[in-house]
Design a protein around this motif. Structure first.
Motif, PDB file in Angstrom:
ATOM      1  N   ALA A  96     -10.891 -13.886  -2.601  1.00 41.15           N
ATOM      2  CA  ALA A  96     -11.408 -13.308  -1.110  1.00 41.15           C
ATOM      3  C   ALA A  96     -11.524 -14.654  -0.097  1.00 41.15           C
ATOM      4  CB  ALA A  96     -13.280 -12.743  -0.647  1.00 41.15           C
ATOM      5  N   GLU A  97     -12.294 -15.118  -1.591  1.00 46.30           N
ATOM      6  CA  GLU A  97     -13.021 -16.717  -1.054  1.00 46.30           C
ATOM      7  C   GLU A  97     -11.411 -17.377  -0.104  1.00 46.30           C
ATOM      8  OE1 GLU A  97     -14.591 -21.132  -1.980  1.00 46.30           O
ATOM      9  OE2 GLU A  97     -14.121 -19.683  -3.125  1.00 46.30           O
ATOM     10  N   GLU A  98     -10.371 -17.449  -0.675  1.00 44.80           N
ATOM     11  CA  GLU A  98      -8.941 -17.633  -0.761  1.00 44.80           C
ATOM     12  C   GLU A  98      -8.696 -17.228   0.788  1.00 44.80           C
ATOM     13  OE1 GLU A  98      -6.634 -17.456  -3.763  1.00 44.80           O
ATOM     14  OE2 GLU A  98      -7.194 -18.911  -4.845  1.00 44.80           O
ATOM     15  N   ALA A  99      -8.308 -16.055   1.048  1.00 46.63           N
ATOM     16  CA  ALA A  99      -8.158 -15.700   2.092  1.00 46.63           C
ATOM     17  C   ALA A  99      -8.947 -16.065   3.621  1.00 46.63           C
ATOM     18  CB  ALA A  99      -8.353 -14.205   1.901  1.00 46.63           C
ATOM     19  N   ARG A 100     -10.315 -15.937   3.460  1.00 46.77           N
ATOM     20  CA  ARG A 100     -11.119 -16.599   4.068  1.00 46.77           C
ATOM     21  C   ARG A 100     -10.818 -17.891   5.073  1.00 46.77           C
ATOM     22  NH1 ARG A 100     -14.999 -13.838   1.518  1.00 46.77           N
ATOM     23  NH2 ARG A 100     -15.628 -15.468   0.440  1.00 46.77           N
ATOM     24  N   ILE A 182      -1.803 -12.503   1.098  1.00 49.48           N
ATOM     25  CA  ILE A 182      -2.373 -11.673   1.274  1.00 49.48           C
ATOM     26  C   ILE A 182      -2.756 -10.366   2.277  1.00 49.48           C
ATOM     27  CG2 ILE A 182      -4.746 -11.861   2.574  1.00 49.48           C
ATOM     28  CD1 ILE A 182      -3.947 -14.943   2.326  1.00 49.48           C
ATOM     29  N   LEU A 183      -1.647 -10.418   3.040  1.00 53.24           N
ATOM     30  CA  LEU A 183      -1.581  -9.208   3.674  1.00 53.24           C
ATOM     31  C   LEU A 183      -0.849  -7.701   2.621  1.00 53.24           C
ATOM     32  CD1 LEU A 183      -0.322 -10.656   7.358  1.00 53.24           C
ATOM     33  CD2 LEU A 183      -2.426  -9.178   7.046  1.00 53.24           C
ATOM     34  N   ALA A 184       0.320  -8.336   1.828  1.00 54.94           N
ATOM     35  CA  ALA A 184       1.131  -7.577   1.349  1.00 54.94           C
ATOM     36  C   ALA A 184      -0.049  -7.291   0.322  1.00 54.94           C
ATOM     37  CB  ALA A 184       1.685  -8.275   0.140  1.00 54.94           C
ATOM     38  N   VAL A 185      -1.444  -7.760   0.267  1.00 58.79           N
ATOM     39  CA  VAL A 185      -1.944  -6.964  -1.764  1.00 58.79           C
ATOM     40  C   VAL A 185      -3.116  -6.425  -0.832  1.00 58.79           C
ATOM     41  CG1 VAL A 185      -3.557  -8.021  -2.661  1.00 58.79           C
ATOM     42  CG2 VAL A 185      -1.408  -8.989  -2.832  1.00 58.79           C
ATOM     43  N   TYR A 186      -3.641  -7.264   0.045  1.00 60.71           N
ATOM     44  CA  TYR A 186      -5.260  -6.718   0.383  1.00 60.71           C
ATOM     45  C   TYR A 186      -5.300  -6.079   2.365  1.00 60.71           C
ATOM     46  CZ  TYR A 186      -6.398  -9.100  -2.872  1.00 60.71           C
ATOM     47  OH  TYR A 186      -6.951  -9.823  -4.481  1.00 60.71           O
ATOM     48  N   GLY A 187      -4.002  -5.418   2.507  1.00 60.56           N
ATOM     49  CA  GLY A 187      -4.005  -5.512   4.045  1.00 60.56           C
ATOM     50  C   GLY A 187      -3.771  -3.236   4.368  1.00 60.56           C
ATOM     51  N   THR A 188      -4.320  -2.603   5.555  1.00 57.18           N
ATOM     52  CA  THR A 188      -4.142  -2.145   4.926  1.00 57.18           C
ATOM     53  C   THR A 188      -2.525  -0.990   5.843  1.00 57.18           C
ATOM     54  OG1 THR A 188      -6.082  -1.321   5.835  1.00 57.18           O
ATOM     55  CG2 THR A 188      -5.249   0.207   6.511  1.00 57.18           C
ATOM     56  N   SER A 189      -2.572   0.016   5.423  1.00 57.98           N
ATOM     57  CA  SER A 189      -0.887   0.671   5.323  1.00 57.98           C
ATOM     58  C   SER A 189      -0.870   0.991   6.860  1.00 57.98           C
ATOM     59  CB  SER A 189      -0.597   1.554   3.929  1.00 57.98           C
ATOM     60  OG  SER A 189       0.578   2.344   4.716  1.00 57.98           O
ATOM     61  N   GLY A 190       0.509   0.377   7.442  1.00 62.94           N
ATOM     62  CA  GLY A 190       0.428   1.559   8.799  1.00 62.94           C
ATOM     63  C   GLY A 190       0.139   0.382   9.753  1.00 62.94           C
ATOM     64  N   HIS A 191      -0.471  -1.528   9.400  1.00 63.89           N
ATOM     65  CA  HIS A 191      -0.925  -1.639  10.274  1.00 63.89           C
ATOM     66  C   HIS A 191      -1.016  -3.678   9.892  1.00 63.89           C
ATOM     67  CE1 HIS A 191      -4.785  -2.244  10.357  1.00 63.89           C
ATOM     68  NE2 HIS A 191      -5.169  -1.238   9.579  1.00 63.89           N
ATOM     69  N   LEU A 192      -1.062  -3.771  10.916  1.00 62.33           N
ATOM     70  CA  LEU A 192      -0.853  -5.617  10.339  1.00 62.33           C
ATOM     71  C   LEU A 192      -2.362  -6.293  10.789  1.00 62.33           C
ATOM     72  CD1 LEU A 192       2.212  -6.814  10.813  1.00 62.33           C
ATOM     73  CD2 LEU A 192       1.423  -5.916   8.692  1.00 62.33           C
ATOM     74  N   GLY A 193      -3.066  -5.599  11.052  1.00 60.43           N
ATOM     75  CA  GLY A 193      -4.320  -6.026  11.713  1.00 60.43           C
ATOM     76  C   GLY A 193      -4.700  -6.348  12.969  1.00 60.43           C
ATOM     77  N   CYS A 194      -3.238  -6.172  13.420  1.00 64.87           N
ATOM     78  CA  CYS A 194      -3.826  -6.190  14.804  1.00 64.87           C
ATOM     79  C   CYS A 194      -3.442  -5.206  15.502  1.00 64.87           C
ATOM     80  CB  CYS A 194      -3.494  -7.061  14.945  1.00 64.87           C
ATOM     81  SG  CYS A 194      -1.068  -7.960  14.450  1.00 64.87           S
ATOM     82  N   GLU A 195      -3.074  -5.323  17.241  1.00 66.14           N
ATOM     83  CA  GLU A 195      -2.300  -3.769  18.165  1.00 66.14           C
ATOM     84  C   GLU A 195      -1.158  -4.860  18.113  1.00 66.14           C
ATOM     85  OE1 GLU A 195      -3.645  -1.657  18.650  1.00 66.14           O
ATOM     86  OE2 GLU A 195      -5.465  -1.650  18.409  1.00 66.14           O
TER      87      GLU A 195
END
Length: 247
Positions: A96-100, A182-195
């Motif tokens: 989490a720290e590395e992601a931040r 980070i996105l591949a591991v901790y992202g939500t399926s179906g979007h990339l965290g943005c519109e």
């Protein structure tokens, strides 16, 4: 049968008919293997914490262990692989720290070049970026999450090149590689965290010369991606490398 046993049950894969040693250890071959392993990490076929045994990889790709060691060292420089004394290589598990830290650095660097890009962006460059953004939206809509992640990273990297600062562009490329993991591991399926239209709106601002607004927009864009992450610890695993990399 355990995954370790599976590695020994499969016959060695000699991609393209290459043999171990000099003939299979050329720079072009190493580069191809580097990208193959990198893609497998980003696409989550190799999961975080998975051990990457030199002997097994050498057997899978038909190159020497020395060649594999060089490739793993290159991946370690990209922070996609972690090298640990006496344990060898494993797929990096971002904390989490590395992601931040990664996203905080992206805020500083990418927001810092928006005004420069806005002053110099051409219509042709904007058109090329829109085509890339369209491919990203299509991949996301089709459920091709890993492809969308790679295209998003390519978008940000290509955008950074428009700053005409090769050092910054290279640095953003490294940051995007780490962000992709980070996105591949901790992202939500179906979007990339943005519109899905975020990149198009950013292009519009840059093409219009709205540097300050583009800077603020990029800041919100990166914060939205970071806020979407759901970090859950996973146990290490020993992957079936033959199954992952066999044709």
């Amino acid at each position: 049968m355990s995954q370790q046993e599976v590695l020994h049950e499969h016959k060695p894969v000699r991609a393209g008919g290459r043999k171990k040693g000099k003939d299979g250890d050329g720079a072009k071959r190493h580069d191809a293997i580097y990208h193959t392993i990198s893609d497998a990490i980003i696409e989550h076929r190799l999961r975080p914490g998975a051990r990457l045994r030199e002997d097994a990889l050498a057997d899978v790709f038909g190159v020497s262990r020395t060649g594999i060691r060089k490739i793993l060292q290159r991946l370690a420089l990209e922070h996609l692989v972690t090298l640990t004394p006496r344990r060898g290589a494993s797929v990096t598990r971002p904390t989490a720290e590395e992601a931040r830290d990664v996203f905080a650095t992206r805020q500083l660097v990418e927001c810092g070049i928006m005004q420069d890009i806005a002053r110099h962006m051409t219509s042709a460059e904007a058109r090329d970026l829109r085509e890339l953004a369209a491919r990203e939206r299509k991949a996301l809509k089709s459920g091709e999450q890993s492809v969308a992640i790679k295209l998003s990273a390519e978008f940000h990297t290509r955008l950074a090149r428009l700053s005409d600062n090769s050092v910054i562009a290279e640095f953003v490329g490294h940051l995007c590689s780490r962000s992709s993991l980070i996105l591949a591991v901790y992202g939500t399926s179906g979007h990339l965290g943005c519109e899905s239209h975020d990149h198009d709106e950013l292009i519009n601002l840059l093409e219009a010369g709205e540097g300050e607004r583009a800077t603020a927009f990029m800041g919100r864009h990166l914060k939205a991606i970071e806020a979407s992450l759901s970090i859950v610890e996973e146990e290490n695993e020993v992957p079936d490398l033959h199954h992952i990399f066999s044709p």
